[in-house]
Design an enzyme around this catalytic site. Structure first.
Site, PDB file in Angstrom:
ATOM      1  N   HIS A 176       0.824  -1.206   0.000  1.00 47.15           N
ATOM      2  CA  HIS A 176       0.000   0.000   0.000  1.00 47.15           C
ATOM      3  C   HIS A 176       0.861   1.260   0.000  1.00 47.15           C
ATOM      4  O   HIS A 176       0.750   2.100  -0.856  1.00 47.15           O
ATOM      5  CB  HIS A 176      -0.973   0.002   1.182  1.00 47.15           C
ATOM      6  N   GLU A 206       0.915   4.054  -2.772  1.00 46.66           N
ATOM      7  CA  GLU A 206       0.768   5.395  -2.187  1.00 46.66           C
ATOM      8  C   GLU A 206       2.001   5.859  -1.431  1.00 46.66           C
ATOM      9  O   GLU A 206       1.932   6.806  -0.653  1.00 46.66           O
ATOM     10  CB  GLU A 206      -0.474   5.425  -1.275  1.00 46.66           C
ATOM     11  N   HIS A 238      -7.282  -1.626  -4.867  1.00 43.04           N
ATOM     12  CA  HIS A 238      -5.930  -1.319  -5.369  1.00 43.04           C
ATOM     13  C   HIS A 238      -5.421  -2.453  -6.269  1.00 43.04           C
ATOM     14  O   HIS A 238      -4.822  -2.193  -7.307  1.00 43.04           O
ATOM     15  CB  HIS A 238      -4.954  -1.127  -4.209  1.00 43.04           C
TER      16      HIS A 238
END
Ligand code: CO
Length: 291
Positions: A176, A206, A238
């Protein structure tokens, strides 16, 4: 003098019990509970990850009630519109308080000790020691929290690499990523992975490393095919869009434009038993505080 000593002894013996009685001080019996806390996902296919963990935890602790909470209010609201009610961590703890749980192990199903985990810890602190509430709340660490976890997670990832991968083919995992300092876990993990298999890469959607950071490294390996895998507990939004979607800004599209052949395996880490083992071990460590 004798009388005085007797009174003195009497006072010594009786005072503590008086003090105890004045607070309606009958000691409550220990009632243990488990709360599993995930970010959450609204994608039905992702539920398999949560069901997997739920089954494993209940098997490991058959006598202890298991509760669930999702930290993401966006996900909870989405699910509420579909008629599925999921609690926030505060709501779950309030319910458990009402039901008389005295000792609760809260297992974080996060991947790293990021912002979500920090927030969770703060919420737990607020619930510990409320009058008539829980006496002790212990937190189980996220997947990647220690050097041992780093080694265990590396082993698990390498064991879970796609069976169809041929010699010389690279693998890119999507974590992530976060602006939180814990983002360094991803780069550290890549270091450990590459010590064992130099063709395995770790990027984030991210945080850092980005896919742009990885492209020159991938080109250097001269591999024609790249396998994509999410490194998140669930293969949710995602994984399905930012990683393997057909939009021009997905990792799949970006790497295809670089001339790589792409194949994606859309399974969340919580779909693999060897990963769940690591979370369950953390929960066991937390529960060990209640003996
Ligand atoms: Co996100």
């Amino acid at each position: 003098m004798k009388k005085f000593i007797l009174v003195f002894l009497f006072t010594l013996l009786i005072l503590p019990s008086l003090a105890f009685a004045s607070g309606h001080g009958h000691k409550r019996e220990m009632k243990k509970g488990i709360l599993l806390v995930a970010f959450g996902s609204s994608i039905p296919e992702a539920q398999v990850s949560f069901e997997n963990i739920d089954t494993r935890v209940k098997k490991e602790f058959p006598d202890i009630p298991v509760f669930w909470a999702y930290t993401s209010s966006i996900i909870r609201n989405k699910l509420a519109k579909q008629g599925k009610t999921l609690d926030s961590e505060a709501m779950a703890l309030a319910k458990m308080t009402d039901q008389g749980f005295t000792h609760v192990a809260v297992q974080s199903l996060h991947t790293i000790r990021g912002e979500e985990f920090d927030d969770l810890v703060q919420t737990l602190k607020a619930f510990e020691g409320l009058p008539g509430g829980m006496e002790k709340i212990v937190t189980g660490a996220p997947l990647l929290s220690s050097q041992k976890d780093m080694e265990d997670v590396t082993k698990a990832i390498l064991a879970n690499l796609p069976a169809g991968r041929k010699k010389g083919e690279t693998v890119v995992l999507m974590g992530h990523g976060t602006p939180h300092p814990s983002n360094v876990f991803y780069t550290a993990l890549m270091y450990h992975l590459q010590k064992k298999d130099p063709l395995v890469f770790m990027g984030t959607v991210e945080g850092s490393p980005t896919i742009d950071d990885l492209i020159p490294m991938l080109q250097e390996k001269k591999s024609k095919k790249v396998w994509l895998m999410p490194f998140m507990s669930v293969a949710g939004d995602h994984a399905r869009n930012d990683l393997a979607g057909n939009e021009p800004d997905s990792w799949k599209s970006i790497l295809e434009k670089q001339g790589f052949k792409i194949e994606a395996v859309l399974k969340g880490t919580a779909e693999y038993d060897n990963m769940i083992d690591i979370w369950v071990n953390h929960l066991k460590e937390a529960m060990a505080h209640f003996k």
